[in-house]
Design an enzyme around this catalytic site. Structure first.
Site, PDB file in Angstrom:
ATOM      1  N   GLU A 288      26.776  45.784  -2.435  1.00 52.59           N
ATOM      2  CA  GLU A 288      27.470  45.563  -1.041  1.00 52.59           C
ATOM      3  C   GLU A 288      28.528  46.295  -0.949  1.00 52.59           C
ATOM      4  O   GLU A 288      29.632  45.567  -0.196  1.00 52.59           O
ATOM      5  CB  GLU A 288      27.429  44.195  -0.796  1.00 52.59           C
ATOM      6  N   ASP A 362      17.080  37.545  -2.398  1.00 51.83           N
ATOM      7  CA  ASP A 362      18.497  36.893  -2.198  1.00 51.83           C
ATOM      8  C   ASP A 362      18.573  35.337  -1.628  1.00 51.83           C
ATOM      9  O   ASP A 362      18.475  34.951  -0.795  1.00 51.83           O
ATOM     10  CB  ASP A 362      19.240  37.520  -0.898  1.00 51.83           C
ATOM     11  N   GLU A 390      22.969  28.905   2.326  1.00 50.96           N
ATOM     12  CA  GLU A 390      22.820  29.848   3.127  1.00 50.96           C
ATOM     13  C   GLU A 390      21.595  30.495   3.941  1.00 50.96           C
ATOM     14  O   GLU A 390      21.498  30.493   5.174  1.00 50.96           O
ATOM     15  CB  GLU A 390      23.347  31.401   2.377  1.00 50.96           C
TER      16      GLU A 390
HETATM   17  C1  BDP Z   1      24.340  37.439  -0.115  1.00 53.69           C
HETATM   18  C2  BDP Z   1      25.369  36.761   0.829  1.00 53.69           C
HETATM   19  C3  BDP Z   1      26.678  37.588   0.653  1.00 53.69           C
HETATM   20  C4  BDP Z   1      26.961  37.722  -0.695  1.00 53.69           C
HETATM   21  C5  BDP Z   1      26.059  38.259  -1.609  1.00 53.69           C
HETATM   22  C6  BDP Z   1      26.303  38.047  -3.112  1.00 53.69           C
HETATM   23  O1  BDP Z   1      24.644  37.031   2.110  1.00 53.69           O
HETATM   24  O2  BDP Z   1      27.819  36.785   1.350  1.00 53.69           O
HETATM   25  O3  BDP Z   1      28.284  38.414  -0.919  1.00 53.69           O
HETATM   26  O4  BDP Z   1      24.800  37.590  -1.478  1.00 53.69           O
HETATM   27  O5  BDP Z   1      25.585  37.209  -3.740  1.00 53.69           O
HETATM   28  O6  BDP Z   1      23.365  36.270  -0.339  1.00 53.69           O
HETATM   29  O7  BDP Z   1      27.288  38.866  -3.681  1.00 53.69           O
END
Ligand code: BDP
Length: 701
Positions: A288, A362, A390
């Site tokens: 990401e 996720d 989340e």
């Molecule tokens: C996702 C989240 C994000 C996190 C990412 C992570 O939306 O905010 O940075 O995972 O785990 O679930 O790095």
């Protein structure tokens, strides 16, 4: 009660007989040792016993006239006592403890001991917990050791005190007033964690800021580490891969560059000079948008091992996250971490542990377990669960997460035949791993009750208990938590436990039934957004995951589709791949099916989906009713808070049902079945809802 005391609000014992038993068994305490850990152990005993017994139990030297509580490291036990616990002591792992009733002459003594001072503290917390649960303590024989080495919270806390995906206020860490001002919160945080066996905390967001590694901030980190140390808690930091450039003045962060290695060596030494028991680094790299070794055409092994070399002289570890998915390969995000990491099995240094989320996408309300578990026999893997919700309703919905954790941990990977559960992968027993661990993404903030929702405390508690022993049942955890937190009255425990144990499935039903996933509104993930399809990367869009069209719905991960199934053991690939044997809870995770496909109960897929959404709503309605009847049993403050939150949950469950069913109807073109309450608003209405200030949103970096 405002909930600040968590599960440690020791209540006066009401039952007279039990109180007499306790008072008789504990006429005085003999506590040996004066380390910082034993000092806080003593404090806890005083606090707990005073509150529960309503009187002080004196501390005295051992004498043989009455029953006593003996609390000491095994090295301090007299030989007459030692011989009664010696066999048990040999069974203990690091920080394990014994609570045992022994007889000397005509007196009974309760011995709490361990080979480590922290184990003594854990033993005392466990002993107090028995009393909180009104258990008899006259004939104890408990030998308990943690099954995992690293039991830690991951705080996704930013240095400006916002918390990514945090819904319980701002970060606990006040970087501005540290290191000189020690907030009582830091101490109470450590106490709470120690009480459930948590022994590590990563203070900062995985989307890391290199500044935390500068001297100015390391002083502050040291202050926290000093507070946590007596409680057996080590501090870890997230290490931004590009830190050598950002704060080190180098022009590269290439892990194979000698200057870069040296920079990390020096940085690590600087940290250990301040914090001799520093735990190590947690790293999100090439995920990401975070920098990582791939920026220099190196791989995860190069990156992780470079940091591991810096940490090895001090026995620190690298927790290297496997949450990666590339924008260049968008056939199936669920396959990518496995594809990227499994080929590296056996190449990481001994002090590297790969941290894997429980599922391949996720933290969804339900996901099949991550295929990496069991597939890397030569690499330590640690579990990453999300405690913050989340994708399960933020801190507003009640969803008892240990149920989700239990489902994942008890899932069978079949990697060494039947019974090769994820729990056995994680505790190291399946493949004889030397380093084991579990991380939970914290749901804690500076709200007065720590977690926003009073029941969010149970998720923190349950995570800790499972990190101690991943084979525990969610049922037993709920039972302990309710008794310690609220009441020992069976009229309260029965209904509330039932409600907790069913709550996670309710959320699955009203959000993501039958294997649907990732259909949340974009960015903040608050509420439904199955229609979202305009984000730059395909796998960020809900439409990518449900694939609804006029022919049907679901993600085909069988051989005719992405074949993500090939990443699982053949037994599982066969089970999930075949519609006759695929459990319906995972149906649309693995299959794309026609709207009129017939489910096991004879309903069409369309009707069945509608009825699941409806069941989710109905069950929340029942939860509201159950909770109302619980009013007589607990304090009005917490009762009222939960009542208000459950009403929001009901409102939002209906919102989910209506929005999703109206949207999917544009493809199925079928009527809502009887038994599903009709939406009272239009799809356009639901699509128009925007939440620019939803909490926990990820900052723009
Ligand atoms: C996702 C989240 C994000 C996190 C990412 C992570 O939306 O905010 O940075 O995972 O785990 O679930 O790095």
């Amino acid at each position: 009660s405002n909930g600040y005391d968590l599960w440690l609000g020791y209540r006066q014992i009401e039952n007279e007989n039990l109180l007499n038993e306790y008072v008789n068994t504990l006429s005085y305490i003999h506590l040996e040792g004066d380390s910082e850990t034993l000092k806080v152990t003593k404090k806890e005993l005083i606090k707990g016993l005073m509150a529960m017994l309503g009187k002080n139990v004196p501390f005295k030297n051992l004498e043989n006239s009455t029953n006593s509580l003996i609390v000491a490291n095994s090295k301090k036990l007299s030989s007459s006592i030692l011989e009664k616990v010696n066999d048990d002591l040999k069974e203990l792992n690091k920080d394990g403890f014994i609570i045992k009733t022994i007889r000397i002459g005509k007196n009974k003594h309760t011995v709490i001991t361990s080979n480590d001072d922290v184990g003594v503290l854990y033993g005392v917390f466990n002993f107090l917990r028995l009393m909180q649960q009104n258990k008899s303590i006259t004939n104890l024989s408990i030998v308990d050791s943690p099954k995992l080495d690293v039991r830690m919270l991951n705080h996704w806390d930013n240095m400006d005190r916002t918390v990514e995906r945090g819904f319980a206020g701002f970060s606990l860490w006040n970087w501005h007033t540290l290191p000189d001002y020690i907030d009582q919160r830091y101490i109470d945080y450590a106490r709470a964690n120690a009480s459930i066996g948590i022994n590590g905390t990563a203070l900062t967001n995985v989307n890391a800021n290199a500044l935390v590694l500068t001297p100015h901030y390391l002083e502050k980190v040291k202050a926290l580490a000093d507070v946590f140390r007596p409680y057996g808690i080590k501090v870890y930091l997230t290490a931004r891969f590009s830190a050598p450039i950002e704060i080190g003045g180098l022009d590269t962060a290439d892990p194979l560059n000698a200057d870069v290695q040296e920079w990390w060596n020096n940085k690590t030494k600087e940290i250990y000079d301040l914090i001799p028991d520093f735990g190590g680094f947690l790293v999100k790299a090439n995920s990401e948008g975070q920098p990582g070794p791939q920026n220099y055409n190196r791989n995860h092994v190069d990156g992780a091992n470079m940091m591991a070399k810096s940490l090895a002289p001090y026995k620190g570890i690298v927790m290297w996250r496997a949450f990666v998915y590339s924008e260049h390969d968008s056939t199936d995000r669920a396959k990518q971490a496995y594809s990227e990491f499994v080929p590296y099995d056996g190449q990481f240094l001994d002090n590297v542990i790969v941290q894997v989320k429980n599922g391949a996408i996720d933290f969804q309300p339900r996901e099949p377990f991550h295929p990496m578990f069991g597939a890397m026999p030569k690499t330590p893997l640690m579990m990453e669960f999300q405690i913050t919700k989340e994708y399960l309703g933020f801190a507003t919905h009640l969803a008892f997460l240990p149920k989700l954790y239990e489902e994942v941990l008890s899932a069978d990977t079949y990697r060494k035949g039947k019974g090769s559960t994820v729990a056995k992968v994680i505790d190291g027993s399946l493949h004889n791993k030397k380093l084991t661990g579990m991380a939970g993404v914290s749901n804690i903030g500076n709200d007065i009750n720590w977690t926003g929702h009073p029941f969010g405390q149970a998720d923190w508690y349950g995570f800790g208990r499972l990190a101690w022993n991943p084979h525990l049942s969610a049922e037993s955890i709920a039972d302990e938590w309710i008794r310690s937190t609220f009441s020992n009255d069976e009229k309260f425990i029965g209904p509330v436990k039932k409600m907790m144990l069913e709550s996670r499935e309710m959320v699955v039903n009203y959000m993501n039934p039958l294997g649907l996933h990732h259909i949340f509104d974009t960015g903040h993930h608050y509420g439904p957004g199955p229609w979202v399809g305009n984000l730059s990367r395909p796998e960020w869009n809900p439409v990518y995951y449900h694939k609804a069209d006029e022919n049907g719905i679901g993600f085909d991960r069988t051989e005719t589709g992405s074949n993500a199934l090939e990443q699982y053991a053949p037994e599982l690939a066969a089970m999930w791949g075949n519609l006759d044997t695929c459990p319906e809870i995972d149906l649309l995770w693995f299959h794309h099916l026609a709207w009129d496909y017939t489910l096991k109960d004879g309903n069409t897929l369309w009707d069945g989906m509608a009825l699941k959404y409806q069941k989710g709503v109905d069950d929340v309605q029942n939860m509201v009713t159950t909770w109302e009847a619980m009013k007589p049993y607990i304090d009005s403050q917490r009762h009222n808070q939960v009542s208000m939150l459950l009403k929001i949950q009901l409102k939002e469950a209906k919102w989910w049902r209506n929005a999703c069913m109206l949207y999917f109807q544009t493809f199925s073109k079928m009527d809502f079945p009887e038994g599903m309450e009709k939406p009272d608003k239009t799809l356009e209405h639901y699509k128009s809802l925007k939440f620019p200030f939803a909490p926990g949103i990820r900052p723009r970096w």
